[in-house]
Design an enzyme around this catalytic site. Structure first.
Site, mmCIF file in Angstrom:
data_model
loop_
_atom_site.group_PDB
_atom_site.id
_atom_site.type_symbol
_atom_site.label_atom_id
_atom_site.label_comp_id
_atom_site.label_asym_id
_atom_site.label_seq_id
_atom_site.Cartn_x
_atom_site.Cartn_y
_atom_site.Cartn_z
ATOM 1 N N ALA A 62 -8.797 7.945 -0.371
ATOM 2 C CA ALA A 62 -7.455 8.429 -0.693
ATOM 3 C C ALA A 62 -6.760 8.716 0.632
ATOM 4 C CB ALA A 62 -7.533 9.687 -1.544
ATOM 5 N N GLU A 63 -5.462 8.443 0.694
ATOM 6 C CA GLU A 63 -4.737 8.679 1.938
ATOM 7 C C GLU A 63 -4.660 10.178 2.220
ATOM 8 O OE1 GLU A 63 -1.054 6.471 2.056
ATOM 9 O OE2 GLU A 63 -2.080 4.792 1.114
ATOM 10 N N CYS A 90 -1.443 2.495 -5.114
ATOM 11 C CA CYS A 90 -2.460 1.957 -6.031
ATOM 12 C C CYS A 90 -2.256 2.249 -7.507
ATOM 13 C CB CYS A 90 -3.827 2.479 -5.616
ATOM 14 S SG CYS A 90 -4.384 1.713 -4.105
ATOM 15 N N GLU A 140 -12.542 -0.242 -2.015
ATOM 16 C CA GLU A 140 -12.454 0.982 -1.232
ATOM 17 C C GLU A 140 -11.862 2.097 -2.091
ATOM 18 O OE1 GLU A 140 -13.742 1.620 1.818
ATOM 19 O OE2 GLU A 140 -13.216 3.522 0.886
ATOM 20 N N LEU A 178 -8.023 8.207 -12.987
ATOM 21 C CA LEU A 178 -7.428 9.266 -12.157
ATOM 22 C C LEU A 178 -5.955 9.454 -12.509
ATOM 23 C CD1 LEU A 178 -9.087 8.360 -8.737
ATOM 24 C CD2 LEU A 178 -9.470 10.449 -10.044
ATOM 25 N N ASN A 211 -9.103 4.012 -10.798
ATOM 26 C CA ASN A 211 -7.718 4.406 -10.535
ATOM 27 C C ASN A 211 -6.979 4.724 -11.832
ATOM 28 O OD1 ASN A 211 -7.762 4.469 -7.803
ATOM 29 N ND2 ASN A 211 -6.940 2.421 -7.489
ATOM 30 N N ARG A 216 2.542 -4.491 14.122
ATOM 31 C CA ARG A 216 1.524 -3.562 13.630
ATOM 32 C C ARG A 216 0.305 -3.566 14.560
ATOM 33 N NH1 ARG A 216 0.262 -2.626 7.216
ATOM 34 N NH2 ARG A 216 1.026 -0.519 7.365
ATOM 35 N N LYS A 269 -13.076 -0.570 -9.902
ATOM 36 C CA LYS A 269 -12.001 -0.062 -9.042
ATOM 37 C C LYS A 269 -10.723 0.157 -9.857
ATOM 38 C CE LYS A 269 -9.383 0.965 -5.738
ATOM 39 N NZ LYS A 269 -9.296 1.679 -4.549
ATOM 40 N N ASP A 282 -4.210 -9.185 11.960
ATOM 41 C CA ASP A 282 -3.072 -9.016 11.050
ATOM 42 C C ASP A 282 -1.970 -9.992 11.469
ATOM 43 O OD1 ASP A 282 -2.212 -6.240 9.205
ATOM 44 O OD2 ASP A 282 -0.683 -7.735 9.689
HETATM 45 C C1 UDX Z 1 -4.616 -1.791 0.327
HETATM 46 C C2 UDX Z 1 -5.391 -2.786 -0.513
HETATM 47 O O1 UDX Z 1 -5.794 -3.817 0.238
HETATM 48 C C3 UDX Z 1 -4.643 -3.105 -1.749
HETATM 49 O O2 UDX Z 1 -5.303 -4.010 -2.550
HETATM 50 C C4 UDX Z 1 -4.572 -1.819 -2.434
HETATM 51 O O3 UDX Z 1 -4.249 -1.951 -3.764
HETATM 52 C C5 UDX Z 1 -3.627 -0.963 -1.658
HETATM 53 O O4 UDX Z 1 -4.228 -0.695 -0.464
HETATM 54 P P1 UDX Z 1 -3.067 -1.451 2.239
HETATM 55 O O5 UDX Z 1 -4.079 -1.487 3.315
HETATM 56 O O6 UDX Z 1 -2.608 -0.123 1.772
HETATM 57 O O7 UDX Z 1 -3.617 -2.274 0.999
HETATM 58 O O8 UDX Z 1 -1.844 -2.383 2.487
HETATM 59 P P2 UDX Z 1 -0.954 -2.508 3.773
HETATM 60 O O9 UDX Z 1 -0.908 -1.216 4.493
HETATM 61 O O10 UDX Z 1 0.290 -3.169 3.310
HETATM 62 O O11 UDX Z 1 -1.800 -3.512 4.699
HETATM 63 C C6 UDX Z 1 -2.023 -4.845 4.466
HETATM 64 C C7 UDX Z 1 -1.909 -5.595 5.785
HETATM 65 O O12 UDX Z 1 -2.298 -6.954 5.598
HETATM 66 C C8 UDX Z 1 -0.506 -5.626 6.393
HETATM 67 O O13 UDX Z 1 -0.532 -5.077 7.671
HETATM 68 C C9 UDX Z 1 -0.148 -7.121 6.419
HETATM 69 O O14 UDX Z 1 0.625 -7.484 7.534
HETATM 70 C C10 UDX Z 1 -1.517 -7.763 6.454
HETATM 71 N N1 UDX Z 1 -1.543 -9.167 5.999
HETATM 72 C C11 UDX Z 1 -0.974 -9.525 4.840
HETATM 73 C C12 UDX Z 1 -2.188 -10.128 6.781
HETATM 74 O O15 UDX Z 1 -2.690 -9.830 7.850
HETATM 75 N N2 UDX Z 1 -2.244 -11.411 6.336
HETATM 76 C C13 UDX Z 1 -1.672 -11.809 5.185
HETATM 77 O O16 UDX Z 1 -1.725 -12.994 4.826
HETATM 78 C C14 UDX Z 1 -1.005 -10.824 4.406
HETATM 79 C C1 UDX Z 2 -5.803 6.881 -4.874
HETATM 80 C C2 UDX Z 2 -7.258 7.145 -5.274
HETATM 81 O O1 UDX Z 2 -7.502 8.554 -5.261
HETATM 82 C C3 UDX Z 2 -8.208 6.418 -4.353
HETATM 83 O O2 UDX Z 2 -9.540 6.589 -4.799
HETATM 84 C C4 UDX Z 2 -7.851 4.946 -4.354
HETATM 85 O O3 UDX Z 2 -8.696 4.247 -3.454
HETATM 86 C C5 UDX Z 2 -6.406 4.740 -3.962
HETATM 87 O O4 UDX Z 2 -5.562 5.489 -4.833
HETATM 88 P P1 UDX Z 2 -4.154 7.841 -3.036
HETATM 89 O O5 UDX Z 2 -3.093 7.083 -3.754
HETATM 90 O O6 UDX Z 2 -4.238 7.726 -1.561
HETATM 91 O O7 UDX Z 2 -5.601 7.455 -3.588
HETATM 92 O O8 UDX Z 2 -3.959 9.399 -3.332
HETATM 93 P P2 UDX Z 2 -4.396 10.445 -4.445
HETATM 94 O O9 UDX Z 2 -4.873 11.647 -3.749
HETATM 95 O O10 UDX Z 2 -5.277 9.878 -5.470
HETATM 96 O O11 UDX Z 2 -2.996 10.829 -5.088
HETATM 97 C C6 UDX Z 2 -2.207 9.892 -5.798
HETATM 98 C C7 UDX Z 2 -0.996 10.560 -6.371
HETATM 99 O O12 UDX Z 2 -1.357 11.463 -7.396
HETATM 100 C C8 UDX Z 2 -0.198 11.389 -5.357
HETATM 101 O O13 UDX Z 2 1.168 11.171 -5.572
HETATM 102 C C9 UDX Z 2 -0.585 12.808 -5.669
HETATM 103 O O14 UDX Z 2 0.393 13.749 -5.322
HETATM 104 C C10 UDX Z 2 -0.777 12.735 -7.173
HETATM 105 N N1 UDX Z 2 -1.674 13.782 -7.689
HETATM 106 C C11 UDX Z 2 -2.991 13.787 -7.346
HETATM 107 C C12 UDX Z 2 -1.179 14.765 -8.549
HETATM 108 O O15 UDX Z 2 0.020 14.764 -8.868
HETATM 109 N N2 UDX Z 2 -2.044 15.706 -9.031
HETATM 110 C C13 UDX Z 2 -3.362 15.736 -8.714
HETATM 111 O O16 UDX Z 2 -4.074 16.622 -9.197
HETATM 112 C C14 UDX Z 2 -3.846 14.749 -7.837
#
Ligand code: UDX
Ligand code: UDX
Length: 464
Positions: free
Chosen positions: A172-173, A280, A169, A231, A228, A40, A224, A35
């Site tokens: 879900a978080e 997302c 991927e 959902l 999303n 981080r 993908k 990274d």
């Molecule tokens: C992910 C997916 O990759 C994104 O497409 C999706 O829609 C959201 O989730 P996420 O892992 O949640 O992203 O993002 P983040 O937590 O911001 O991590 C990305 C990392 O990439 C950061 O730590 C950043 O520093 C790093 N990065 C970014 C690099 O190492 N090189 C770069 O050139 C840019």
């Molecule tokens: C989502 C997708 O679920 C996952 O597959 C994708 O890879 C990334 O985006 P995430 O954003 O981590 O994952 O969480 P998710 O559990 O989907 O919830 C998204 C949002 O929707 C949250 O704010 C949650 O509170 C809300 N939610 C979810 C509702 O309000 N009602 C529901 O029934 C479910």
């Protein structure tokens, strides 16, 4: 080709947990996560597992088993890329803030920068995998970058070859580890059967073959975005009905149960709330909207855009209800916010409904005390600073529910953290000013628990 070394660019919410699980399930592979953010990486390497940069149930145990064994976090981009047989690109792809497509299209600068680095430092044959969620046909751009840079390499008689796969991927978080260990499916898009089979073989270490779906590149990229969008659409649908319930005297929990028992509809993802947050949903739908327009499909664009419009409306609606119940003004009134993350079990606040709702209340002059079990003061500060708004009130973070509710005129529950269920409302009522309100947007409070406490209760989707 025998895959021995994997590299992942991006140690974020996706890259970190995904690579940890791969390392755990494939002890013969060496997995390096790199990274550009040195802080981080340092946090990922911290001896104190409470200091990992992201909170995800079960992640700390996996890290303690694998880190230093076959999982490494580092800033050594060149070395890690040059030694890898397979490289995952898992960098962030935020919505563009300026230029063409601003507010909708994804900013692919980081993906492009990563592809250029791969082109420069890779050796021999390398499989490059899109892990980030990307607009359809991004793989084409990655291929172009790899090819062009490669022409320069060939001039210098360096031989490199690449194949590009898409492997989005779906984790879900909050449930990332379980989602990775027992995925509903693994999706792999690509044209080169050998590379596809190399990636399939990695997943076969723990995922049954029938759950691994192989498609062409564009189907994988689009699936993908579409998953999303579907959902998020479900959440906007149930939230629209929640407003309808309030207007008519119906009850959203009863309606959700009644419709969810139809097997064709299913009972998952039908929880009403303050709107979807997270990194997302909004970004991916806006991206779909942008692409629909780009491909000359304005009706499709409008259809999906409405999912986002409704989500923002739901947040606005909640803030206005709070205002209205507190006699039209919150100026100087104390409001407790319980839960600031976008959902329970994560410290992530990206696009959290709490940001917008709290800032609207601050614009009205409210005095807000925020309690969240995992979100830090710095994170909230950063979120408010990013959103430029006229703050006529004040806010602070507290360390307990009790501190948040002391002298409060109202409490607004925005995240369904486990510890918010079954509270002793008799006791909490005694701490608050009267008349006091409880606004429950996540169906955390049971009406029976509030009875005889003197508190007023408003529950999302519950008509009277
Ligand atoms: C992910 C997916 O990759 C994104 O497409 C999706 O829609 C959201 O989730 P996420 O892992 O949640 O992203 O993002 P983040 O937590 O911001 O991590 C990305 C990392 O990439 C950061 O730590 C950043 O520093 C790093 N990065 C970014 C690099 O190492 N090189 C770069 O050139 C840019
Ligand atoms: C989502 C997708 O679920 C996952 O597959 C994708 O890879 C990334 O985006 P995430 O954003 O981590 O994952 O969480 P998710 O559990 O989907 O919830 C998204 C949002 O929707 C949250 O704010 C949650 O509170 C809300 N939610 C979810 C509702 O309000 N009602 C529901 O029934 C479910």
């Amino acid at each position: 080709m025998k895959i021995q070394k994997i590299c992942c660019i991006g140690a974020g919410y996706v890259g970190g947990p995904t690579m940890s699980v791969i390392a755990d399930k494939c002890p013969d592979l060496e997995v390096r996560v790199v990274d550009i953010n040195k802080e981080r990486i340092a946090a990922w390497n911290d001896k104190d597992l409470n200091k990992l940069p992201i909170f995800e149930p079960g992640l700390d145990q996996i890290i303690s088993r694998t880190r230093g064994r076959n999982l490494f976090f580092s800033s050594e981009m060149e070395k890690s890329i040059s030694e890898a047989d397979m490289i995952f690109i898992s960098v962030n792809t935020p919505t563009k803030t300026k230029g063409l497509g601003a507010g909708q299209a994804s900013d692919l600068s980081w993906v492009e920068a990563s592809a250029r680095q791969v082109a420069k430092f890779a050796n021999g044959h390398t499989i490059v995998i899109e892990k980030s969620t990307l607009p359809v046909r991004t793989a084409q751009a990655i291929k172009e970058i790899l090819k062009t840079t490669n022409r320069e390499n060939q001039k210098n008689e360096i031989s490199k070859t690449f194949s590009v796969l898409s492997n989005p991927e779906f984790l879900a978080e909050g449930t990332a580890i379980n989602d990775l260990e027992q995925p509903d499916r693994v999706l792999i898009g690509g044209e080169d059967p050998d590379s596809v089979s190399d990636l399939v073989n990695i997943y076969l270490n723990w995922v049954p073959r029938e759950k691994i779906i192989c498609t062409n590149l564009w189907s994988s990229e689009l699936s993908k975005l579409a998953a999303n969008a579907f959902l998020a659409q479900r959440i906007s649908s149930i939230n629209s009905i929640s407003a309808f319930c309030e207007a008519t005297g119906a009850n959203i929990q009863e309606v959700a149960k009644a419709i969810g028992t139809d097997k064709r509809i299913g009972n998952k993802f039908l929880n009403p709330g303050p709107g979807f947050g997270g990194s997302c949903f909004k970004k991916d739908i806006l991206n779909l909207v942008y692409l629909s327009e780009y491909f000359g499909l304005p009706e499709v664009a409008n259809y999906w855009n409405q999912v986002v419009v409704l989500n923002t409306w739901q947040q606005d609606r909640i803030y206005k209800i709070v205002l209205q119940k507190l006699f039209g003004t919150v100026n100087g009134k104390r409001i407790a916010i319980l839960g600031f993350s976008f959902k329970a079990n994560t410290n992530d606040t990206r696009e959290s409904p709490a940001i917008r709702i709290s800032s609207d209340l601050l614009e009205e002059g409210a005095v807000i005390s925020i309690y969240d079990p995992k979100v830090s003061f710095e994170k909230v500060k950063e979120d408010f600073e990013k959103l430029s708004f006229d703050n006529h009130g004040s806010w602070h973070m507290v360390n307990s529910i009790e501190d948040a509710l002391k002298n409060a005129d109202a409490v607004l529950i925005l995240t369904a953290w486990e510890e918010f269920f079954g509270l002793d409302w008799n006791y909490f009522a005694s701490l608050m000013r009267t008349p006091a309100w409880v606004f429950d947007t996540r169906s955390v409070v049971n009406r029976e628990e509030i009875k005889n406490t003197g508190l007023n209760l408003w529950k999302l989707g519950e008509g009277s």
